[in-house]
Scaffold this motif. Structure first.
Motif, short mmCIF file in Angstrom:
data_model
loop_
_atom_site.label_atom_id
_atom_site.label_comp_id
_atom_site.label_asym_id
_atom_site.label_seq_id
_atom_site.Cartn_x
_atom_site.Cartn_y
_atom_site.Cartn_z
N ARG A 256 83.40 14.14 34.62
CA ARG A 256 84.07 15.44 34.42
C ARG A 256 84.92 15.48 33.15
N GLU A 257 85.22 14.28 32.62
CA GLU A 257 86.04 14.22 31.41
C GLU A 257 85.23 14.25 30.12
N ALA A 258 83.91 14.42 30.26
CA ALA A 258 83.08 14.53 29.06
C ALA A 258 83.43 15.81 28.32
N ASP A 259 82.93 15.94 27.08
CA ASP A 259 83.31 17.07 26.25
C ASP A 259 82.70 18.39 26.72
N GLU A 260 83.24 19.48 26.16
CA GLU A 260 82.75 20.82 26.50
C GLU A 260 82.01 21.41 25.31
N LEU A 261 81.20 22.40 25.62
CA LEU A 261 80.40 23.05 24.58
C LEU A 261 81.29 23.65 23.48
N VAL A 262 82.48 24.08 23.89
CA VAL A 262 83.42 24.67 22.92
C VAL A 262 83.68 23.69 21.77
N THR A 263 83.80 22.40 22.10
CA THR A 263 84.04 21.38 21.08
C THR A 263 82.94 21.42 20.02
N LEU A 264 81.70 21.53 20.50
CA LEU A 264 80.58 21.56 19.55
C LEU A 264 80.60 22.85 18.75
N GLU A 265 80.94 23.93 19.41
CA GLU A 265 80.97 25.21 18.70
C GLU A 265 81.99 25.19 17.57
N LYS A 266 83.10 24.51 17.81
CA LYS A 266 84.13 24.41 16.76
C LYS A 266 83.58 23.62 15.57
N ILE A 267 82.89 22.52 15.88
CA ILE A 267 82.31 21.71 14.79
C ILE A 267 81.32 22.58 14.01
N LEU A 268 80.55 23.35 14.74
CA LEU A 268 79.52 24.19 14.12
C LEU A 268 80.16 25.20 13.16
N ASP A 269 81.25 25.82 13.61
CA ASP A 269 81.93 26.80 12.76
C ASP A 269 82.38 26.15 11.46
N LYS A 270 82.89 24.93 11.57
CA LYS A 270 83.32 24.21 10.39
C LYS A 270 82.14 23.89 9.48
N GLU A 271 81.05 23.48 10.10
CA GLU A 271 79.84 23.14 9.36
C GLU A 271 79.40 24.32 8.51
N LEU A 272 79.39 25.48 9.12
CA LEU A 272 78.90 26.65 8.43
C LEU A 272 79.81 27.02 7.28
N ALA A 273 81.09 26.71 7.46
CA ALA A 273 82.03 27.03 6.40
C ALA A 273 81.94 26.00 5.28
N GLY A 274 81.75 24.76 5.62
CA GLY A 274 81.78 23.73 4.61
C GLY A 274 80.49 22.94 4.56
N ARG A 275 80.60 21.73 4.89
CA ARG A 275 79.47 20.82 4.73
C ARG A 275 78.42 21.13 5.78
N GLY A 276 77.23 21.37 5.34
CA GLY A 276 76.18 21.79 6.26
C GLY A 276 75.17 20.69 6.49
N PRO A 277 74.48 20.76 7.60
CA PRO A 277 73.49 19.74 7.89
C PRO A 277 72.18 20.02 7.14
N LYS A 278 71.43 18.98 6.99
CA LYS A 278 70.11 19.12 6.36
C LYS A 278 69.06 19.34 7.43
N PRO A 279 68.02 20.07 7.10
CA PRO A 279 66.92 20.15 8.06
C PRO A 279 66.20 18.81 8.08
N GLU A 280 65.37 18.61 9.10
CA GLU A 280 64.65 17.34 9.26
C GLU A 280 63.81 17.04 8.03
N THR A 281 63.03 18.01 7.58
CA THR A 281 62.20 17.80 6.42
C THR A 281 62.46 18.92 5.43
N PRO A 282 63.17 18.63 4.37
CA PRO A 282 63.41 19.68 3.38
C PRO A 282 62.08 20.12 2.78
N LEU A 283 61.84 21.38 2.78
CA LEU A 283 60.63 22.01 2.24
C LEU A 283 59.37 21.68 3.00
#
Lengths: 548, 343
Positions: free
Chosen positions: A521-548
């Motif tokens: 029950r002490e594992a993380d919540e989806l909200v935690t990931l959503e926060k990371i995602l918001d940051k990602e979109l604002a700054g450093r973004g992930p790469k797709p698996e295969t560029p192009l």
């Protein structure tokens, strides 16, 4: 065709990279020219026939088979090309089996209108595996899990030469590569690598294992620069021939006509392709708008102007600089870029540092601006020559620390090869609040490495002891508020995903630690990931698996 | 039919009809391959879903009786009656003749004649050569009762020797990996071993413990299997580059861990469909079946041209459609309780 068909068949069922390499090398060693050359070309993407559309294939089979029998069969098999390959009832007295080179030559000379007849004639002469291979070949894209690089590696193994040699030559060769095979089997001279505006195999970095590596490395011997979060490219202009290559040597110029046009120099640059707006870079998400597009329109090019941030200079004019030490190349690069005075091409600046401690601090707290969008740091030994491949020692990449999240094991699947019989692929989830106020687990990713053999044995036992349901090779494992296994998952970034119920998809997730001690029950919540995602979109973004 | 006056009175279903326990013959008072214990049974072959224990009298070939005794113990039925192929046995006026079905050792078709009517219950069958059992014989009849396990036109099994060759090539390519072959313990395993021997493979073949008794039984009926050893012993030898044959359920489970980077192989007619192989994580599918493929099913039915075709189990829809297209009256019996040992 038979040997090629068997090769494709085996490759499509073989998950392991090394096993694929064995199959490829074995094929190349036993099959004569020019068939093996055409096979190579079809695997590396140098040969694309794209001659038969599904509608044509359907029409051919419908003329032969009762529609009801066909539809019952298609329902059962589930794949059009495969159903056709299996159900095709050859007319007796068909011609001899066509060979791969014959198929290629004939198709290249044939008009569109002749293709259906050719298809029918060949389907009659082949067995089921041959028909399947032919249909794959004709409909474009073999999809048997072999990259161009793996195919080249097989060539290297065949001739017992370094992969870099193959990569160096590759762009000067045309299928069916008879000169190349002659050289690899010791019957001919090494073919010339000279081809105008060819690709030069790139130099890659090893991952840094700090602080272990730092104890062995002298800070004064290394230069550092940011590792930019775009796509590694090689930009070439030789005698007016302009090319833009990905780091694997794919020609990606078509997607970036604006960049191609801007190559106002003579030489070869190594750099990062980025969205560059008045000298500063945009997020990877913006660059993504320009990727995977067949055509590029002017509006898109205006909205997301792309440029190159240069790392290295491989050729200046017609002078090859690759045997010079990094410091000398760097000096020439700086002068080169300054002379260009090109808004689409700028320099990746070096970061000065006195000690590893200082560099560690820089990585942890990058200054305002572009640096905050970098993936991490690159370390390059000042005396390093530009070597193809991933040599040990001269270059290191030191990525930012991964994100960590505590998730709960939900499903497990059996592995392959050395892991057959072990439940080694894990789907994990995090908590989400439901409308009715309860909490439920939602799957957010799948990981299949990051643990030791002993841990695997223990994980496997946990899965078997706590199985709730089985679906084929998958087991669902007990995971609720009161019971469940917490896995600490490390990952590089997050993407928004409509395909996943959770709405997020992880990049490069792996098991970082197994938290036998932590209550589920002490594992993380989806909200935690959503926060990371918001940051990602604002700054450093992930790469797709295969560029192009 | 020699008694035209009785034609209106007698129907085929008077001689044989589907009942809860299986196909029932009222005038002879016996069942064929009943799925629950009955007083009198005729058993076509030894696979578990056709041959069950606990019947009163069992009529079958000597090989099938021996297989049942191996699996269930010598007292699997109150009375056992061995019938040689081709020798009629009378059951209350119904003549019962067992004919080779080519499926596995001892497998038989059951041919019934009574008052001028003839019905052949094929059991499971295949027509191609199988070095471990007698070849299928086509028997003329009014009603042919056929299985339809591979009753779809996508199933055309390739020649056996090509499939065995695939395994031998893989052994050469991957000499460091154990080739772990899933094969049904009765019939398929022994056939595969003999096919390997015929292809010149003389090395020891390792087998799962579940197969040992059946292998010995095959050898006692003259089917030579060559050098075999247990694949289950805990000698610590990981058997790289060797062939290990095990029941399909064992190859993807814990049992597989003892071997050297096992390469999962599966010998079954279902391996013709790529998704089936992929679902099981099979790296080398061998299309090898003890059931007739589409070609064999339709050749048999065309050859007999029965007045009626009854389809027992499998993919009957396509076979019924084929019969319709070829002007043969056909119906599905929808018998329950018969599994598919190749799945």
């Amino acid at each position: 065709m038979r040997a090629f068909a068997h090769l494709l068949d085996r490759l499509s069922f073989t998950p392991g990279r090394n096993a694929k390499l064995v199959l490829l090398t074995d094929y190349l060693a036993h099959v004569p020219d020019p068939e093996r050359g055409w096979a190579m070309a079809s695997l590396t993407g140098d040969l694309s026939l794209d001659a038969a559309k599904p509608a044509m294939i359907r029409k051919a089979v419908e003329a032969r088979v009762d529609p009801q029998l066909f539809s019952l069969s298609y329902d059962f098999v589930g794949d059009l090309a495969e159903t056709v390959a299996l159900i095709w009832d050859p007319k007796p007295g068909a011609n001899a089996e066509p060979q791969l080179p014959e198929v290629v030559d004939t198709l290249r000379a044939a008009s569109r209108r002749e293709v259906p007849q050719l298809l029918e004639r060949w389907l009659d002469a082949l067995d089921a595996d041959g028909r399947w291979a032919l249909l794959k070949l004709l409909s474009g894209g073999l999809r048997v899990g072999v990259s161009a690089r793996l195919a080249k590696q097989a060539l290297a193994q065949l001739g017992n030469v370094p992969l870099a040699d193959i990569e160096d030559l590759w762009h000067g060769q045309t299928p069916p590569y008879e000169d190349l095979f002659a050289w690899l089997s010791g019957r001919g001279e090494k073919p010339s690598a000279d081809a105008p505006a060819r690709f030069r195999p790139v130099m890659l970095a090893q991952a840094l294992d700090a602080p272990g590596d730092f104890s062995k490395l002298n800070a004064a011997e290394y230069a550092a620069e940011w590792k930019w979060d775009g796509i590694r490219v090689q930009a070439v202009n030789e005698g007016g021939e302009k090319r833009l290559y990905s780091r694997t040597g794919d020609d990606i110029g078509k997607s970036f006509p604006d960049v191609l046009e801007a190559l106002n120099f003579e030489g070869v640059l190594d750099g990062e392709l980025l969205v560059l707006q008045t000298g500063s870079i945009a997020s990877f998400g913006d660059l993504q708008q320009r990727l995977n597009r067949k055509t590029t329109d002017a509006a898109l090019m205006r909205k997301f102007p792309v440029g190159i941030r240069a790392y290295d200079l491989l050729l200046e004019g017609d002078q090859d600089l690759r045997r010079l030490p990094f410091t000398d190349r760097r000096q020439r690069l700086e002068a080169f870029i300054a002379r260009l005075n090109n808004p689409r091409i700028d320099l990746s600046p070096l970061q000065s540092f006195e000690s590893w401690e200082e560099l560690t601090a820089l990585r942890a707290h990058p200054p305002e601006g572009d640096a905050q969008k970098a993936e991490g740091l690159m370390l390059k030994r000042r005396d390093s020559i530009y070597e193809a491949g991933r040599p040990k020692g001269p270059w290191f990449k030191w990525k930012r620390d991964p994100h960590l999240v505590d998730a709960v094991l939900m499903y497990a699947q059996r592995g392959h090869g050395k892991r057959s019989g072990f439940y080694s692929d894990y789907t994990f989830g995090v908590w989400r609040d439901e409308k009715d106020g309860s909490r439920s687990l939602t799957p957010v990713g799948k990981a299949y490495f990051g643990f030791t053999d002993e841990e695997l044995t223990r994980l496997d036992k946990f899965v078997r002891d706590n199985t709730v349901e089985r679906f084929g090779p998958v087991r669902s494992v007990r995971a609720d508020q009161d019971f469940g296994l917490v896995l600490e998952i490390a990952f590089e970034g997050l993407l928004r995903s409509a395909r996943h119920k959770s709405g997020v998809a992880m990049r490069f997730p792996r098991v970082h630690r197994i938290r036998w001690d932590k209550p589920s029950r002490e594992a993380d919540e989806l909200v935690t990931l959503e926060k990371i995602l918001d940051k990602e979109l604002a700054g450093r973004g992930p790469k797709p698996e295969t560029p192009l | 039919m020699p008694f035209p006056w009785s034609r209106s009175a007698l129907k085929f279903s008077d001689l044989l009809r589907p009942a809860e326990a299986g196909l029932y013959c009222p005038p002879g008072d016996f069942y064929i391959d009943p799925v629950t214990p009955v007083a009198r049974a005729v058993i076509t072959h030894g696979h578990g879903d056709h041959a069950r224990s606990g019947h009163g009298t069992v009529l079958a070939t000597a090989e099938t009786l021996a297989i049942m005794a191996t699996r269930y113990g010598a007292d699997f039925a109150a009375t056992q009656e061995a019938a040689p192929y081709g020798a009629p046995v009378m059951r209350d006026g119904v003549s019962v003749t067992l004919r080779p079905a080519g499926h596995i050792l001892g497998s038989a078709q059951c041919a019934l004649t009574w008052k001028g009517m003839s019905i052949v219950v094929s059991g499971d069958y295949k027509r191609r050569r199988d070095p471990t059992c007698r070849q299928f014989e086509q028997v003329a009849c009014d009603v042919f009762v056929s299985e339809a396990t591979f009753g779809l036109p996508v199933f055309r099994h390739p020649p056996d020797n090509e499939e065995v060759e695939k395994l031998l090539i893989s052994l050469r390519q991957f000499p460091e990996r154990t080739h772990l072959v899933g094969a049904y313990a009765l019939g398929k395993a022994q056939r595969l071993i003999v096919l390997l021997r015929e292809a010149g493979y003389g090395e020891t073949i390792y087998v799962h413990g579940a197969m040992t008794n059946l292998n010995a039984l095959y050898e006692s009926f003259g089917v030579a299997l060559g050098p075999l050893a247990s694949g289950t012993s805990d000698s610590g030898d990981k058997l790289p580059g060797k062939i290990v044959i095990a029941p399909p359920s064992a190859i993807a489970d814990r049992w597989a861990r003892r071997f050297a980077d096992p390469l999962p192989v599966f010998a079954s007619g279902w391996m013709r469909v790529r998704a089936r192989a992929r679902q099981r994580g099979i790296e080398l599918p061998l299309i090898l079946s003890d059931h007739g493929d589409w070609e064999e099913l339709t050749t048999t039915i065309s050859g007999i041209r029965p007045q009626e075709l009854w389809v027992t189990h499998g993919n009957e829809d396509a076979l019924l459609r084929w019969a319709q297209l070829n002007g043969i009256e056909a119906k599905a019996l929808k018998l329950v309780g018969y599994e598919d040992e190749e799945a």
